[in-house]
Design an enzyme around this catalytic site. Structure first.
Site, PDB file in Angstrom:
ATOM      1  N   ASP A  78       0.802  -1.232   0.000  1.00  0.00           N
ATOM      2  CA  ASP A  78       0.000   0.000   0.000  1.00  0.00           C
ATOM      3  C   ASP A  78       0.833   1.279   0.000  1.00  0.00           C
ATOM      4  O   ASP A  78       1.989   1.297   0.400  1.00  0.00           O
ATOM      5  CB  ASP A  78      -0.971   0.012   1.189  1.00  0.00           C
ATOM      6  N   GLU A 135      -0.641  -1.869   5.156  1.00  0.00           N
ATOM      7  CA  GLU A 135       0.256  -1.796   6.324  1.00  0.00           C
ATOM      8  C   GLU A 135       0.129  -0.454   7.041  1.00  0.00           C
ATOM      9  O   GLU A 135       0.305  -0.373   8.240  1.00  0.00           O
ATOM     10  CB  GLU A 135       1.716  -2.022   5.888  1.00  0.00           C
ATOM     11  N   GLU A 136      -0.177   0.603   6.269  1.00  0.00           N
ATOM     12  CA  GLU A 136      -0.150   1.968   6.819  1.00  0.00           C
ATOM     13  C   GLU A 136      -1.371   2.273   7.676  1.00  0.00           C
ATOM     14  O   GLU A 136      -2.282   2.982   7.268  1.00  0.00           O
ATOM     15  CB  GLU A 136      -0.044   2.993   5.685  1.00  0.00           C
ATOM     16  N   HIS A 356       7.569   8.714   4.612  1.00  0.00           N
ATOM     17  CA  HIS A 356       6.336   9.515   4.680  1.00  0.00           C
ATOM     18  C   HIS A 356       6.579  10.994   4.338  1.00  0.00           C
ATOM     19  O   HIS A 356       5.750  11.835   4.653  1.00  0.00           O
ATOM     20  CB  HIS A 356       5.648   9.399   6.051  1.00  0.00           C
TER      21      HIS A 356
HETATM   22 ZN   LIG Z   1       5.046   3.838   6.409  1.00  0.00          ZN
HETATM   23 ZN   LIG Z   2       6.375   1.150   5.525  1.00  0.00          ZN
END
Ligand SMILES: [Zn+2]
Ligand SMILES: [Zn+2]
Length: 383
Positions: A78, A135-136, A356
């Site tokens: 993702d 995962e996020e 990020h």
């Molecule tokens: Zn991340």
């Molecule tokens: Zn990551």
């Protein structure tokens, strides 16, 4: 290393897959095009079995060679709701969505390992390739487990890997113990009584009460937690009132709690409720508390960490370490490690913007090292 040499031949292919994923990022549980591309490539590699739709958009593939043990290898697919600020030919075409955590690279490295393992089959047993969604922050790993991942595909051990900006490019770092923290989040609403700003005795002031809560929560860290344990409590927002001369009725606070040890987590949760409830009671206010348990801590198993470190040294020689400090970020690979022994490794992303960040990009030059590491884990484990 022969594996490195063979995988090095896939470099141009891997780079083009990585750029494709980077150009077409998708958010948690919306990795429809991404998983389609993963399946298309896995079919080309002639893996033995592919299943889609596990945990939403998750994909599982199996490569088998005779009988033996089973190894799980995992990548995440993702992207994040971030507007990319890079200027590369393969920048995100999905406005406001970006692979700013390198999951495009993780998926590509596992595909590179899959291509190699499917063609060479120099192992005895089974490799289960796990391409997880979300995962996020949306626990795609847990969604796959809840969807029966390990009932259908039991694995003896599991390994995963994440890139790390500003760790030397291609450096492999794996070590036993806590690697990433557990992350719980909370929201508190304090309900007091509004009044004229000049007549405080007519009020139950939620700002004074909230200020006391902010202070008292820090005492959980300084006075309830063993000083040798790692614990962070952060009140990250405090909103109340909007006029000079009015005491508001309510205040809203939220924040996050990070730790490595489950016992510390239990203690903090208990003390959190006691501190908030009792502080409110002292002021005559009423609290509404929402406590959201997040990902558990990512804790590497001892034997498997040593094994993975030895594999890292074999693949990478001196460009590997077992001395990388743990971090307070969190990662849902932790759910896999709660079920199956294994380890989570870092691979250096070289000098780059942080994870990020809208200027982050995965370092293509580490693709072959990462894929070789994953493939060698399989070959060394499945003997
Ligand atoms: Zn991340
Ligand atoms: Zn990551």
């Amino acid at each position: 290393m022969p594996i490195q040499n063979r995988i090095a031949k896939f470099y141009d292919d891997m780079k083009s897959w990585r750029h494709y994923f980077h150009e077409h990022p998708e958010l948690a549980y919306k990795e429809i095009n991404t998983s389609k591309k993963v399946v298309e490539l896995l079919k080309n590699f002639n893996v033995d079995n592919i299943e889609t739709g596990i945990g939403g958009t998750g994909v599982v593939a199996v490569i088998e060679n005779g009988s033996g043990k089973t190894l799980g290898l995992r990548a995440d697919m993702d992207a994040l709701p971030i507007r990319e600020e890079n200027n590369k030919p393969y920048c995100s075409k999905n406005a406001g969505v970006m692979h700013a955590c390198g999951h495009d690279g993780h998926t590509t490295m596992l595909l590179g390992a899959a291509k190699y393992l499917a063609e060479s089959r120099k192992f005895k047993g089974k490799v289960v390739l796990i391409f997880q969604p979300a995962e996020e922050g949306f626990a795609g790993a847990k969604a796959m487990i809840d969807d029966g991942l390990f009932q259908k595909y039991p694995v003896d051990e599991i390994y995963g890997m994440h890139n790390m900006p500003n760790l030397q490019s291609g450096m492999l770092a794996v070590e036993e113990g806590p690697r990433l923290a557990a992350a719980d989040n909370f929201d508190i609403e304090i309900i007091g009584k509004g009044a004229h700003g000049a007549m405080p005795s007519n009020s139950i002031d939620p700002i004074v009460c909230g200020s006391a809560i902010v202070q008292n929560l820090q005492h959980i860290v300084s006075r309830n937690s063993n000083p040798k344990e790692t614990l962070v409590i952060t009140v990250a927002s405090f909103h109340s009132g909007n006029a000079n001369n009015v005491i508001p009725k309510t205040a809203k606070l939220n924040g996050t709690i990070r730790y490595y040890n489950d016992e510390i987590g239990k203690m903090v949760r208990k003390r959190f409720y006691e501190v908030v409830n009792n502080t409110c009671q002292t002021f005559g206010a009423k609290p509404k508390i929402s406590f959201k348990k997040g990902y558990p801590a990512t804790v590497n198993h001892k034997k498997q960490s040593l094994f993975a470190f030895n594999v890292a040294k074999k693949v990478n020689g001196k460009n590997s370490t077992n001395k990388q400090a743990p971090m307070m970020g969190s990662e849902d690979f932790s759910y896999f490690l709660k079920q199956v022994p294994g380890a989570f490794a870092w691979i250096g992303n070289g000098k780059s913007a942080s994870l990020h960040n809208p200027k982050y990009d995965f370092d293509d030059s580490i693709l072959c090292t990462g894929a070789s590491f994953l493939a060698t884990l399989a070959e060394e484990y499945l003997i």
